[in-house]
Each structure stands twice: as C-alpha cells, then as structure tokens.
Design a protein around this motif. Structure first.
Motif, PDB file in Angstrom:
ATOM      1  N   ALA A  30       2.184   3.468 -15.996  1.00 34.82           N
ATOM      2  CA  ALA A  30       2.296   2.010 -15.952  1.00 34.82           C
ATOM      3  C   ALA A  30       0.935   1.316 -16.026  1.00 34.82           C
ATOM      4  O   ALA A  30       0.873   0.082 -16.032  1.00 34.82           O
ATOM      5  CB  ALA A  30       3.014   1.584 -14.676  1.00 34.82           C
ATOM      6  N   GLY A  31      -0.127   2.094 -16.066  1.00 34.46           N
ATOM      7  CA  GLY A  31      -1.461   1.513 -16.163  1.00 34.46           C
ATOM      8  C   GLY A  31      -2.017   1.005 -14.849  1.00 34.46           C
ATOM      9  O   GLY A  31      -2.953   0.193 -14.839  1.00 34.46           O
ATOM     10  N   LEU A  32      -1.480   1.485 -13.725  1.00 32.72           N
ATOM     11  CA  LEU A  32      -1.973   1.054 -12.426  1.00 32.72           C
ATOM     12  C   LEU A  32      -3.300   1.721 -12.089  1.00 32.72           C
ATOM     13  O   LEU A  32      -3.568   2.850 -12.504  1.00 32.72           O
ATOM     14  CB  LEU A  32      -0.955   1.376 -11.332  1.00 32.72           C
ATOM     15  CG  LEU A  32       0.424   0.718 -11.426  1.00 32.72           C
ATOM     16  CD1 LEU A  32       1.264   1.114 -10.219  1.00 32.72           C
ATOM     17  CD2 LEU A  32       0.314  -0.794 -11.529  1.00 32.72           C
ATOM     18  N   ASP A  33      -4.090   1.011 -11.305  1.00 35.01           N
ATOM     19  CA  ASP A  33      -5.352   1.564 -10.808  1.00 35.01           C
ATOM     20  C   ASP A  33      -5.190   2.165  -9.419  1.00 35.01           C
ATOM     21  O   ASP A  33      -5.916   3.092  -9.062  1.00 35.01           O
ATOM     22  CB  ASP A  33      -6.416   0.463 -10.747  1.00 35.01           C
ATOM     23  CG  ASP A  33      -6.678  -0.165 -12.097  1.00 35.01           C
ATOM     24  OD1 ASP A  33      -7.312   0.500 -12.930  1.00 35.01           O
ATOM     25  OD2 ASP A  33      -6.230  -1.313 -12.314  1.00 35.01           O
ATOM     26  N   GLU A  34      -4.254   1.620  -8.639  1.00 30.64           N
ATOM     27  CA  GLU A  34      -4.117   2.060  -7.255  1.00 30.64           C
ATOM     28  C   GLU A  34      -2.643   2.012  -6.847  1.00 30.64           C
ATOM     29  O   GLU A  34      -1.917   1.082  -7.197  1.00 30.64           O
ATOM     30  CB  GLU A  34      -4.954   1.166  -6.337  1.00 30.64           C
ATOM     31  CG  GLU A  34      -5.177   1.729  -4.961  1.00 30.64           C
ATOM     32  CD  GLU A  34      -6.418   1.146  -4.283  1.00 30.64           C
ATOM     33  OE1 GLU A  34      -6.333   0.879  -3.071  1.00 30.64           O
ATOM     34  OE2 GLU A  34      -7.459   0.962  -4.949  1.00 30.64           O
ATOM     35  N   LEU A  35      -2.248   3.040  -6.105  1.00 24.50           N
ATOM     36  CA  LEU A  35      -0.872   3.181  -5.626  1.00 24.50           C
ATOM     37  C   LEU A  35      -0.913   3.447  -4.132  1.00 24.50           C
ATOM     38  O   LEU A  35      -1.627   4.346  -3.674  1.00 24.50           O
ATOM     39  CB  LEU A  35      -0.182   4.346  -6.335  1.00 24.50           C
ATOM     40  CG  LEU A  35       1.247   4.689  -5.906  1.00 24.50           C
ATOM     41  CD1 LEU A  35       2.224   3.653  -6.429  1.00 24.50           C
ATOM     42  CD2 LEU A  35       1.636   6.088  -6.392  1.00 24.50           C
ATOM     43  N   CYS A  36      -0.165   2.666  -3.372  1.00 26.03           N
ATOM     44  CA  CYS A  36      -0.046   2.929  -1.940  1.00 26.03           C
ATOM     45  C   CYS A  36       1.393   3.328  -1.639  1.00 26.03           C
ATOM     46  O   CYS A  36       2.335   2.628  -2.023  1.00 26.03           O
ATOM     47  CB  CYS A  36      -0.439   1.706  -1.129  1.00 26.03           C
ATOM     48  SG  CYS A  36      -0.520   2.018   0.656  1.00 26.03           S
ATOM     49  N   ILE A  37       1.551   4.439  -0.968  1.00 23.85           N
ATOM     50  CA  ILE A  37       2.873   4.911  -0.570  1.00 23.85           C
ATOM     51  C   ILE A  37       3.179   4.352   0.819  1.00 23.85           C
ATOM     52  O   ILE A  37       2.451   4.600   1.775  1.00 23.85           O
ATOM     53  CB  ILE A  37       2.928   6.446  -0.551  1.00 23.85           C
ATOM     54  CG1 ILE A  37       2.606   7.013  -1.936  1.00 23.85           C
ATOM     55  CG2 ILE A  37       4.290   6.922  -0.070  1.00 23.85           C
ATOM     56  CD1 ILE A  37       3.558   6.577  -3.026  1.00 23.85           C
ATOM     57  N   THR A  38       4.241   3.585   0.907  1.00 25.40           N
ATOM     58  CA  THR A  38       4.598   2.918   2.168  1.00 25.40           C
ATOM     59  C   THR A  38       5.986   3.378   2.616  1.00 25.40           C
ATOM     60  O   THR A  38       6.943   2.596   2.615  1.00 25.40           O
ATOM     61  CB  THR A  38       4.565   1.389   2.002  1.00 25.40           C
ATOM     62  OG1 THR A  38       5.383   1.024   0.875  1.00 25.40           O
ATOM     63  CG2 THR A  38       3.147   0.894   1.767  1.00 25.40           C
ATOM     64  N   ASP A  39       6.090   4.644   2.978  1.00 23.23           N
ATOM     65  CA  ASP A  39       7.388   5.167   3.399  1.00 23.23           C
ATOM     66  C   ASP A  39       7.826   4.512   4.706  1.00 23.23           C
ATOM     67  O   ASP A  39       7.025   4.048   5.516  1.00 23.23           O
ATOM     68  CB  ASP A  39       7.327   6.681   3.525  1.00 23.23           C
ATOM     69  CG  ASP A  39       7.402   7.364   2.169  1.00 23.23           C
ATOM     70  OD1 ASP A  39       8.290   6.996   1.371  1.00 23.23           O
ATOM     71  OD2 ASP A  39       6.571   8.249   1.881  1.00 23.23           O
ATOM     72  N   HIS A  40       9.136   4.499   4.893  1.00 32.17           N
ATOM     73  CA  HIS A  40       9.744   3.745   5.983  1.00 32.17           C
ATOM     74  C   HIS A  40       9.519   4.360   7.354  1.00 32.17           C
ATOM     75  O   HIS A  40       9.640   5.568   7.541  1.00 32.17           O
ATOM     76  CB  HIS A  40      11.263   3.673   5.784  1.00 32.17           C
ATOM     77  CG  HIS A  40      11.698   2.727   4.722  1.00 32.17           C
ATOM     78  ND1 HIS A  40      11.560   1.370   4.833  1.00 32.17           N
ATOM     79  CD2 HIS A  40      12.307   2.946   3.528  1.00 32.17           C
ATOM     80  CE1 HIS A  40      12.055   0.789   3.745  1.00 32.17           C
ATOM     81  NE2 HIS A  40      12.513   1.726   2.932  1.00 32.17           N
ATOM     82  N   CYS A  41       9.234   3.486   8.297  1.00 31.59           N
ATOM     83  CA  CYS A  41       9.427   3.778   9.716  1.00 31.59           C
ATOM     84  C   CYS A  41       9.998   2.507  10.327  1.00 31.59           C
ATOM     85  O   CYS A  41       9.306   1.486  10.416  1.00 31.59           O
ATOM     86  CB  CYS A  41       8.119   4.154  10.405  1.00 31.59           C
ATOM     87  SG  CYS A  41       8.295   4.335  12.198  1.00 31.59           S
ATOM     88  N   ASP A  42      11.262   2.541  10.682  1.00 36.43           N
ATOM     89  CA  ASP A  42      11.927   1.385  11.274  1.00 36.43           C
ATOM     90  C   ASP A  42      12.302   1.703  12.717  1.00 36.43           C
ATOM     91  O   ASP A  42      12.881   2.760  12.988  1.00 36.43           O
ATOM     92  CB  ASP A  42      13.186   1.030  10.482  1.00 36.43           C
ATOM     93  CG  ASP A  42      12.860   0.458   9.115  1.00 36.43           C
ATOM     94  OD1 ASP A  42      12.478  -0.721   9.054  1.00 36.43           O
ATOM     95  OD2 ASP A  42      12.984   1.189   8.112  1.00 36.43           O
ATOM     96  N   LEU A  43      11.990   0.797  13.624  1.00 41.51           N
ATOM     97  CA  LEU A  43      12.300   1.037  15.027  1.00 41.51           C
ATOM     98  C   LEU A  43      13.748   0.727  15.379  1.00 41.51           C
ATOM     99  O   LEU A  43      14.173   0.922  16.517  1.00 41.51           O
ATOM    100  CB  LEU A  43      11.351   0.240  15.928  1.00 41.51           C
ATOM    101  CG  LEU A  43       9.877   0.655  15.830  1.00 41.51           C
ATOM    102  CD1 LEU A  43       9.070   0.032  16.963  1.00 41.51           C
ATOM    103  CD2 LEU A  43       9.694   2.168  15.816  1.00 41.51           C
TER     104      LEU A  43
END
Length: 263
Positions: A30-43
């Motif tokens: 997709a031509g991205l420079d940076e990817l952050c993985i934000t997997d779930h933690c729900d209380l």
C-alpha cells in the motif's frame, strides 16, 4: 508525506486471524512508511464481563520476530488498542508498564457496566432516541477516560455511529466534546482519524475542526484493518482532511512519545 496506519489488528486480537507478516506485506504494497499494530485489550468483554489481566506474550513474540525483517522497508511499531481503561486504574497501569510499548490507542467499545457493559456492536438502535441514549453513555465514558494517563490518542471518537442506521447528529455533544478535547490537548494527548477501512472520511471533518479549535495538535491516522485488504485504506484521504481542518502534521509514536511529520 509520511503515510502511516496506526490502527490495525492481527491474530493476537480476538476478531482477527491475520498474522503480522501478512499485515506487513499489505502495508508495503500500500506504500505505507509505518505500521502500528494495535491489538485489542478491552477491560470489558463483548457482553460486559470484566477482564482481570492481559497476556503480552503473543503480541511480543510476533513483534520481536517480524519487525526486524522489515528494517529499511517498513517501520513496525508495537501498540495496543486499550478499551475502557478508566474502569480499573491499577490494572491499566500494570498492563501498560511494558517497556517495549510504543503506542496506546484509548478506545471505548462498550456501554458502561451500569448499563450492562455490552459492546456497541450488539446494542439495538431501533429509534433515534435509542441511538442518542447510547451516545450519551459513550461520551460520558470518554470524559472519564480523557483525564487519565491510560492512552496516547483517543480512538475512533465517532465509533458508535458505524452501527446506527438513523440520521444522527453529534451537534448536541459539541459542548461535551469541547471539554473532552481540551482535557486531551492539555494532557499532551491526541485523537485519531479512523477511516474504518476507507468507509468513514468526510464524517470526520467537524470533529477534527473542533479538536483543532480546542488546542489539539496530535492526530494519528488509522484504517482499523483486521485483514490485509483493509491496510492503508483511506490514509491518503485522511491526510488531506487533516490539512483541510487546519492541521500541519500527522503524528507517529515511539516508546509513547509523539513525533510530528509535515503533511
């Protein structure tokens, strides 16, 4: 212009089956420079049961294995989408003490425990009145989260609207959002523009302008992708909306500290 997707999920999240490698390959394509993985933690779980802990091991294992492989091609950050963190401050502080954590997306997926705690996805919205009742609860919870230290950026501020078929206006919440955004900005926190995999864009403009009016400067862009097909969707358009709303920068994070990149 730096292209970043700071809201994505992998197989570590209960609602995704995608390995990090597939998300990373999609980000490169997709031509991205940076990817952050934000997997779930729900209380709170989907139907309101409280959560009493979080196991970082799976997220750390895939991050440590995969991120170095993309050095020079794609920056991968370790994040978390942390839901309802204000409900248990002691537990939240423990969960977020991981030194390798780059980014915390503060989110609200559930009604408050007093209203049953069910995920907004499972709430019935038969009438506009039901929609506004849910939004009343949602923004009240956001006001509680906004004054904590358990987030870097407020996630998908207009989230419940995804599930409402009625024409709903957020105008009645302008004063409440102004208080929330001022608290957020004063604490050096931000908000995200969440494209919902390219489906939600123009709806963000009034909210972005209000955040800017309240002194907000930190904004991240995220697709909320749970599969490779969604990675990067709407990110370029989101950056254009940021410029239209008067922002000069898009933010990224490293070890919970923001970095600013000219749009």
């Amino acid at each position: 212009m730096l292209l970043t997707d700071y809201h994505t999920h992998t197989q570590v999240s209960p609602d995704s089956e995608t390995p990090l490698t597939a998300m990373a390959e999609a980000a490169v394509a997709a031509g991205l420079d940076e990817l952050c993985i934000t997997d779930h933690c729900d209380l709170l779980e989907l139907y309101g049961q409280p959560v009493t802990g979080y196991d970082w091991a799976p997220a750390l294992a895939q991050y440590r294995e995969i991120a170095p492989r993309y050095a020079g091609k794609l920056t991968i950050r370790l994040g978390m989408e942390f839901g309802m963190a204000h409900l248990n401050p002691q537990l939240s502080q423990t969960i977020l003490s991981l030194p390798e954590l780059d980014f915390v997306l503060g989110s609200l997926h559930n009604l408050c425990p007093e209203k049953g705690g069910v995920d907004f996805y499972y709430v019935d919205y038969p009438t506009p009145e039901a929609c506004y009742a849910a939004l009343d609860d949602y923004f009240h919870s956001m006001s509680l989260l906004a004054v904590t230290d358990f987030y870097d950026v407020l996630g998908h501020v207009i989230y419940p609207l995804r599930y409402m078929d009625h024409p709903i206006s957020l105008e009645r919440y302008t004063d409440q959002l102004r208080v929330i955004f001022k608290a957020t900005a004063e604490r050096g926190r931000g908000m995200e523009i969440n494209t919902w995999r390219g489906r939600t864009l123009e709806d963000w403009l009034p909210t972005l302008r209000l955040f800017k009016e309240c002194g907000g400067e930190i904004v991240t862009t995220g697709s909320d992708a749970h599969t490779p097909e969604g990675v990067g969707k709407g990110i370029r358009e989101a950056c254009a909306l940021l410029k239209e709303a008067g922002f000069r920068y898009v933010a990224t994070y490293e070890k919970r500290k923001p970095k600013f990149h000219t749009l």
